[in-house]
Design an enzyme around this catalytic site. Structure first.
Site, PDB file in Angstrom:
ATOM      1  CG  ASP A 263       0.915   4.653  -2.063  1.00  0.00           C
ATOM      2  OD1 ASP A 263       1.217   5.803  -2.437  1.00  0.00           O
ATOM      3  OD2 ASP A 263       0.212   3.888  -2.735  1.00  0.00           O
TER       4      ASP A 263
ATOM      5  CG  ASP B 256       2.275  -3.339 -15.020  1.00  0.00           C
ATOM      6  OD1 ASP B 256       1.651  -3.084 -13.985  1.00  0.00           O
ATOM      7  OD2 ASP B 256       1.823  -3.126 -16.156  1.00  0.00           O
TER       8      ASP B 256
END
Length: 766
Positions: free
Chosen positions: A204, A471
């Protein structure tokens, strides 16, 4: 519980367990051997799938598939008392609430009302946490069965499904490159059909240094991977292997292995040196290219080794070439083995006798533009998913943090066992493993291992629709559609990684996790209204996972209540006080009795349990209230919690691998914790001072009340002991200093109180 052995070596014991040691090669070059049998962890578990296995054997499997994992339940001798004690405590808590409401007498009624609300919340949150634990289930993959049914029939191709491994990294500084490259190397060398495996690294940051580091992996992997395959090396991350596995000794291993070991170790040291030199090499190369092409103040680009400009972020940021604003990048570092071999160097002929092929390796950096919400890690995974759909398009995906590595080369095969099993395979959406860390200090000061959660709570959820902890929102939405998840336990841990052992970094991590939980509660994914196909107890577990930070508000208030010691007169939160304290003690003792039974079937230690209690108190006076505050601000201003990558960089100290543990970094969220510590230290000192002043006038009841109050203060002090060590910095290496210092502080506060009392005698009633 014994772990599954390599294919073909598993032996079923009479009690249904797998008894062979896991992943220990015959030549002894792999992981250390483990004892056969269930061991201490398996004493309280019994096979619960005997009828299923018998029926499957008789029918040959309804759809031709085998049973690929074993199920175990807690033995009734432990489970029934555990459940009974939960029910008894629930009755006791309800009786306590009823008694308090009937005896609504207090010296400070507003505080009594607040304490009633707090106690009700404590009881409610405890029930949310406890109810899903009524039926813990342990599931263990059967790798021998997987090999029999999905292996290489008659020398043909494997029938195992393809797997795309997604590795994500956000910053080459906070997430060191060496960790990330070891993660990739462990994936490339895993025991899984090489033509069914691909690895995608998402960067990223868009940094050239990560791409060139991955290119270095492509050069070292043709040596490391065959070495692992030939000698059954465990673990398969070279940094961990060379650091934690004892070096081979001449005479105890073959000369061939000794030669290969030395060669690979030397090459790995050179590989690390090249990684360390990459930033300088890229900078110098770019300076040379820019000096040649400089045309009167042109932007200074970052250049690749092939003489082209890097499309990602530049060392000297420029428009469209800075962090958060750059073009998309996708580069194949290692091709699929069907498109060509990756030959080993001729200087290592002995290793070349094994399979030299490598899985496909791809670098991906998604496009970044400051005008768009890129959805953090979820957006990175979406980019990997799109890239993999074009290149490999595997049936299964594994999500991997860059600071973890594969510690058990059978890990991927173990996960596949659950996906292909005839009972639950068609309904299983994902498989999860416990998190394990190899950089945590021996005492686990800040509860990084969190075994009470990973070895206890997760096994309990495994008896419902399955766990969801990496998550929560994604797990909730998947479970809400009727899918289930599985929790894979292996004695030889499947994965291992790096945890933040610095207190500040650890708390920042907790703020991010707990803040995300609260955001889920205040969204359309609220467990009360979402997930129409979620089972009732699974819904309870999700509710617990989304509201638990709120508990910290009441804990913080209670932890600061000893400030009332400074009030001259006695103040009672509840009358009759003695019976109130007895009720509290009974309820508290019962919760620890339940915890004792939990650690029995979970296989954790008392130290694990105690560290969990200590860090929960530290978090409840710092990180959790901060998350609640952030959520309140978010609801009022619509500004979410800032995503902060947890730094994995450690303090520079070659002589102490735990140097970061003693590096105290002050942040505002620690102010409440410090206030609680000071408040309780002061309360103990004032109590001692009052004892000196009023020892001749106190009644027996008052003395007992004072003793009970001191017991509470001392309990808080024990819970905050790791925090007290943290603020000592490097002095914490000698904990005896704290043991000596605290009594001195207590005595000084007591003397101060007595002195003030003498000075103000006759003016202010004490």
């Amino acid at each position: 519980m014994a772990s599954p052995a390599p294919a073909g070596d598993a032996v079923y014991a009479a009690n249904g367990g797998l008894t062979d040691p896991l992943l220990v090669s015959a030549n002894g070059h792999g992981a250390a051997a483990r004892k056969a049998g269930h061991g201490a962890r398996g004493r309280y578990w019994v096979a619960s799938d005997k009828a299923e296995r018998r029926a499957a054997k008789e029918s040959g499997g309804e759809d031709g598939r085998a049973l690929l994992f074993r199920k175990y339940k807690v033995k009734g001798a432990l489970l029934h008392p555990y459940r009974l004690l939960i029910i008894i405590r629930l009755v006791a808590v309800l009786a306590f609430f009823a008694w308090r409401i009937r005896h609504n007498k207090s010296d400070i009624m507003w505080f009594w009302t607040m304490s009633i609300v707090g106690d009700v919340w404590f009881g409610f949150s405890w029930l949310l946490n406890q109810l899903p634990k009524f039926n813990p289930v342990k599931t263990i993959p059967d790798l021998a069965a997987l090999q029999r049914h999905f292996g290489y029939p008659d020398g043909g191709a494997s029938r195992l499904p393809g797997i795309d491994v997604f590795v994500t990294t956000a910053d080459p500084i906070d997430e060191p490159i060496l960790y990330t490259m070891n993660c990739v190397l462990s994936i490339l060398s895993v025991d899984y059909p090489v033509d069914r495996l691909a690895c995608y690294l998402s960067d990223d940051s868009g940094a050239l240094v990560l791409y060139e580091a991955l290119a270095e992996v492509g050069k070292f992997a043709p040596l490391w991977v065959p070495f692992c395959r030939k000698y059954s090396i465990e673990p398969r991350a070279p940094e961990s292997y060379f650091e934690h596995v004892a070096p081979p000794q001449a005479g105890r291993v073959t000369q061939e292995f000794l030669n290969d070991y030395r060669r690979v170790q030397m090459e790995y040291d050179e590989f690390k040196a090249r990684l360390d030199n990459l930033p300088d090499a890229i900078r110098k190369r770019s300076d040379v290219y820019n000096s040649v092409r400089d045309a009167g103040g042109a932007q200074k680009a970052t250049w690749m080794a092939n003489g082209t400009q890097w499309p990602g972020t530049w060392i000297d940021p420029a428009e469209n070439h800075r962090k958060g604003h750059h073009a998309p990048i996708a580069k194949v570092v290692l091709n699929h083995p069907s498109r060509g071999q990756h030959p080993i160097t001729e200087s290592n002929p002995s290793i070349a006798t094994t399979d030299e092929r490598l899985p496909m390796l791809v670098y991906v950096s998604r496009e970044k533009n400051p005008g768009y919400d890129h959805n953090k890690k979820a957006g990175a995974l979406n980019a990997q998913l799109r890239a993999s759909a074009l290149l490999s398009n595997a049936q299964l995906i594994i999500n991997f943090d860059c600071d973890h590595y594969i510690n058990n080369s059978q890990a991927l095969s173990s996960a596949v066992c659950f996906m292909l099993d005839q009972r639950d395979g068609d309904n299983t959406a994902f498989v999860q493993f416990p998190q394990r860390f190899d950089n945590v200090d021996p005492t686990d000061r800040y509860g990084n291992h969190n075994r009470v959660f990973f070895d206890g709570t997760m096994l309990a959820l495994n008896g419902l629709q399955g766990p969801s902890y990496l998550d929560i929102v994604t797990g909730f939405r998947i479970h809400g559609q009727g899918w289930r998840s599985m929790y894979c336990t292996m004695e030889h841990d499947a994965f291992c990684g790096v945890a933040p052992i610095n207190l500040t970094e650890r708390l920042h991590q907790i703020v991010r996790w707990s803040g995300g939980s609260l955001e889920m509660f205040f969204s359309h994914n609220n467990p009360f209204i979402g997930g129409r196909r979620i089972q009732p107890l699974q819904r309870v577990s999700y509710l617990n996972m989304t509201v638990y930070p709120v508990t910290s508000v009441f804990i913080l208030i209670y932890a600061l209540s000893p400030v009332m010691w400074l009030i001259p007169d006695e103040v009672y939160i509840q009358r009759p006080f003695t019976r109130y304290v007895v009720y509290l003690l009974v309820i508290i003792v019962m919760i620890h009795m339940i915890g004792w039974l939990e650690i029995k079937w979970a296989g954790v230690t008392w130290l694990d349990y105690w560290r969990n209690e200590q860090f929960f108190m530290i978090g409840s006076t710092s990180a959790y209230p901060m998350a609640v505050l952030h959520m309140a601000v978010n609801l009022l201003t619509k500004k979410g919690i800032h995503f902060r990558v947890t730094s994995k960089q450690t303090a520079a100290d070659d002589n102490d691998k735990f140097a970061d543990l003693y590096d105290f970094r002050w942040v505002p969220m620690l102010i409440p914790t410090m206030a609680v510590l000071i408040c309780n230290v002061g309360a103990i000192g004032v109590a001692l001072g009052k004892t000196v002043v009023y020892i001749g006038t106190w009644t027996a009841a008052k003395k007992m009340h004072a003793a009970l109050g001191l017991l509470f203060n001392i309990w808080i002090m024990f819970l905050l002991y790791p925090f007290a060590l943290a603020i000592m910095g490097r002095w914490a290496k000698r904990p005896i200093i704290l043991v000596v210092l605290l009594p001195v502080v207590f005595a000084l506060v007591a003397l101060l109180y007595v002195g003030i009392h003498i000075l103000l005698a006759g003016l202010i009633p004490f």
